[in-house]
Motif scaffolding. Structure first.
Motif, mmCIF file in Angstrom:
data_model
loop_
_atom_site.group_PDB
_atom_site.id
_atom_site.type_symbol
_atom_site.label_atom_id
_atom_site.label_comp_id
_atom_site.label_asym_id
_atom_site.label_seq_id
_atom_site.Cartn_x
_atom_site.Cartn_y
_atom_site.Cartn_z
ATOM 1 N N SER A 360 0.957 -1.168 -0.005
ATOM 2 C CA SER A 360 -0.105 -0.026 -0.024
ATOM 3 C C SER A 360 0.870 1.179 0.077
ATOM 4 C CB SER A 360 -0.866 0.152 1.254
ATOM 5 O OG SER A 360 -0.197 0.121 2.511
ATOM 6 N N ASP A 361 0.331 2.319 -0.476
ATOM 7 C CA ASP A 361 1.216 3.499 -0.318
ATOM 8 C C ASP A 361 -0.045 4.712 0.025
ATOM 9 O OD1 ASP A 361 -0.118 4.359 -2.723
ATOM 10 O OD2 ASP A 361 1.509 4.399 -3.821
ATOM 11 N N GLU A 362 0.437 5.830 0.123
ATOM 12 C CA GLU A 362 -0.314 7.150 0.398
ATOM 13 C C GLU A 362 0.034 8.281 -0.560
ATOM 14 O OE1 GLU A 362 -1.051 8.286 4.290
ATOM 15 O OE2 GLU A 362 -1.695 6.267 5.012
ATOM 16 N N VAL A 363 0.519 7.963 -1.737
ATOM 17 C CA VAL A 363 1.076 8.956 -2.725
ATOM 18 C C VAL A 363 0.093 9.743 -3.134
ATOM 19 C CG1 VAL A 363 2.374 9.304 -5.012
ATOM 20 C CG2 VAL A 363 3.191 7.399 -3.245
ATOM 21 N N ASN A 364 -0.004 11.051 -3.212
ATOM 22 C CA ASN A 364 -1.068 11.934 -3.957
ATOM 23 C C ASN A 364 -1.050 11.701 -5.346
ATOM 24 O OD1 ASN A 364 -2.862 13.736 -4.558
ATOM 25 N ND2 ASN A 364 -1.505 15.501 -4.172
ATOM 26 N N ARG A 365 -2.056 10.956 -5.885
ATOM 27 C CA ARG A 365 -2.320 11.102 -7.312
ATOM 28 C C ARG A 365 -3.454 11.610 -7.819
ATOM 29 N NH1 ARG A 365 -0.389 5.722 -5.699
ATOM 30 N NH2 ARG A 365 1.789 5.240 -6.643
ATOM 31 N N GLY A 366 -3.950 12.652 -7.017
ATOM 32 C CA GLY A 366 -5.130 13.632 -7.242
ATOM 33 C C GLY A 366 -6.377 12.631 -6.754
ATOM 34 N N SER A 367 -7.595 12.898 -7.329
ATOM 35 C CA SER A 367 -8.801 12.461 -7.039
ATOM 36 C C SER A 367 -9.278 11.250 -7.840
ATOM 37 C CB SER A 367 -9.801 13.537 -6.770
ATOM 38 O OG SER A 367 -9.319 14.521 -5.927
ATOM 39 N N GLU A 368 -10.112 10.599 -7.305
ATOM 40 C CA GLU A 368 -10.454 9.289 -8.229
ATOM 41 C C GLU A 368 -11.980 8.883 -7.750
ATOM 42 O OE1 GLU A 368 -11.448 6.114 -10.289
ATOM 43 O OE2 GLU A 368 -9.349 6.811 -10.714
ATOM 44 N N ASP A 369 -12.837 8.759 -8.964
ATOM 45 C CA ASP A 369 -14.337 8.813 -8.548
ATOM 46 C C ASP A 369 -14.654 7.319 -8.147
ATOM 47 O OD1 ASP A 369 -16.837 10.109 -8.988
ATOM 48 O OD2 ASP A 369 -17.027 9.125 -10.879
ATOM 49 N N PHE A 370 -13.747 6.468 -8.190
ATOM 50 C CA PHE A 370 -13.912 4.883 -7.936
ATOM 51 C C PHE A 370 -14.101 4.926 -6.237
ATOM 52 C CE2 PHE A 370 -11.752 1.041 -6.237
ATOM 53 C CZ PHE A 370 -12.771 0.140 -6.730
ATOM 54 N N THR A 371 -13.742 6.070 -5.507
ATOM 55 C CA THR A 371 -13.818 6.104 -3.997
ATOM 56 C C THR A 371 -15.032 6.154 -3.611
ATOM 57 O OG1 THR A 371 -13.508 8.524 -4.088
ATOM 58 C CG2 THR A 371 -11.470 7.094 -3.705
ATOM 59 N N SER A 372 -15.942 6.892 -4.271
ATOM 60 C CA SER A 372 -17.529 6.850 -3.973
ATOM 61 C C SER A 372 -18.005 5.475 -3.997
ATOM 62 C CB SER A 372 -18.341 7.666 -4.915
ATOM 63 O OG SER A 372 -17.733 9.131 -4.799
#
Length: 433
Positions: A360-372
């Motif tokens: 796992s990581d916590e790199v900021n890759r912007g936002s992602e609609d999949f999270t909803s």
């Protein structure tokens, strides 16, 4: 190991989608093509309003843009095949029911971006003849590859369903760009019985062979349109009789970009587009802003949204203007399930292509609609992860959302194999993880 013929099919699919890109909510030809392929492979196919709720649509294009896109798709597939997708309901889902067992959903996004693709040598789509044929529209974020992977998985599932116990849903989602498409699927309840939800993103700026089993750095975000309504007046004779909407917008921009938060995490504010006024000698009676807010968690994003609302209201008040805030997209931050990430890692280790596997990581890759979609499944007791796949070309590290974006197609087959192996493993478990 998955047959090499699947690789040829998947690459062909990717090039087909790249050649015929469509913007968010206009994926008519893409949806019709995918539906045809899924039906031919024996899937039960759900289309449009069977997958999403029209009242949940956000950030729609203009009627003229919609008309042109629909007519373009009609020329390719005819009116009858497009009817289920009318009025922007362009989601498609293929369902394979293999008896008793858990339900697994795999999400693949379909939409392209409003970018004019590079027509230059050494840009592989140009050199090999699959550069975009749709003017000023381009697959510049890899969604063509994601949809192709989905159909590659469908091919293998269609001939190896005997290895699956349970139900597989292949969900092809519209309007991921601008985080607009997932909300309508969530609102429909289509994923209400899903036990495991997975998606992957190919990254042109991540080394080929690298895999992140659970990307946890996606930012919560709101995409907003703000409209200020003022009062027109003669700018030379009686400016005091007007209410300046442009000045309200200008003060608002300065205020929004001055927002700062201390402590852990990050916040982002950006006004990306401004429009207003009618002439240099008229006090502007209308001005509009297109902006976005991002933060590394939902709590911080909520605070950011609240402060932005206060700045917008104050800016309008100062100029005696009315204002309106229209939400055009929304997504939350998300954290994948660690036990599911371990399963992904275990299956990835069996595929020689993946040489650098990160749990796992916590790199900021912007936002992602999949999270909803993730939140809906997790809130009902299911598990979800968002996978990152390295697909950088050896010769250059191309950035997403640029005219010369491209991915290494060697990442396609291993991604298909990983999804199929996960579906097989998760549906055959005696006890759910």
């Amino acid at each position: 190991m998955i047959n090499k013929s699947i690789e040829k099919k998947t690459i062909a699919y990717r090039r087909h989608f790249h050649l015929q890109p469509e913007l968010a909510w206009l994926e008519y030809a893409t949806a019709a093509f995918i539906a045809d392929e899924l039906e031919a492979l024996g899937f039960e196919v759900k289309k449009g309003a069977e997958v999403m709720q029209a009242s949940g649509l956000m950030g729609l294009p203009s009627e003229q843009e919609n008309k042109l896109a629909f007519e373009r798709a009609e020329q390719l597939y005819g009116t009858e095949k497009l009817k289920p997708f009318a009025n922007h309901c362009t989601a498609v889902a293929g369902i394979l029911d293999c008896g008793e067992g858990p339900t697994i959903a795999l999400r693949f996004d379909m939409d392209a971006l409003p970018i004019e693709e590079a027509m230059t040598e050494n840009h592989i789509p140009f050199d090999k003849g699959f550069v975009s044929e749709n003017c000023a529209v381009m697959h510049a974020c890899g969604h063509d590859a994601h949809s192709a992977i989905g159909l590659g998985v469908a091919h293998y599932l269609g001939t190896h369903s005997d290895q699956i116990k349970g139900k597989i849903i292949l969900l092809f989602q519209p309007a991921e760009e601008g985080v607009r498409g997932a909300a309508a699927i969530v609102k429909s309840g289509f994923l209400k019985d899903v036990d495991y939800l997975l998606a992957a993103h190919l990254w042109s700026n991540m080394p080929l062979g690298k895999l992140v089993c659970s990307q946890n750095g996606t930012a919560a975000t709101d995409k907003l349109d703000v409209i200020f309504y003022g009062q027109a007046a003669h700018a030379g004779i009686c400016p005091e009789k007007g209410n300046n909407a442009i000045l309200a917008a200008a003060n608002c921009i300065v205020g929004l970009h001055a927002i700062q938060y201390q402590g852990e995490g990050f916040s982002r504010v950006n006004v990306g587009r401004v429009e207003g006024g009618t002439a240099r000698n008229i006090i502007a009676d209308k001005a509009s802003l297109e902006l976005e807010l991002r933060a590394n968690n939902q709590e911080r994003e909520s605070l950011l949204f609240k402060e932005a609302q206060e700045i917008i209201a104050s800016s309008a008040r100062q100029q005696n203007c009315r204002f309106e805030i229209l939400k055009q997209g929304q997504a939350s931050g998300a954290v994948g399930d660690s036990a599911l990430a371990e399963c992904i890692k275990s299956e990835a280790e069996k595929i020689s292509f993946f040489s650098d596997i990160v749990l796992s990581d916590e790199v900021n890759r912007g936002s992602e609609d999949f999270t909803s979609l993730m939140h809906q499944v997790q809130n009902r007791g299911g598990k979800a992860c968002f996978i990152g796949v390295g697909a950088s070309l050896n010769t250059k590290c191309l950035q997403h959302h640029t005219p010369d974006f491209d991915i290494d197609e060697r990442a396609l087959l291993p991604s298909v194999e990983l999804f199929f192996n996960l579906a097989k493993m998760l549906t055959n478990q005696i006890k759910q993880i």
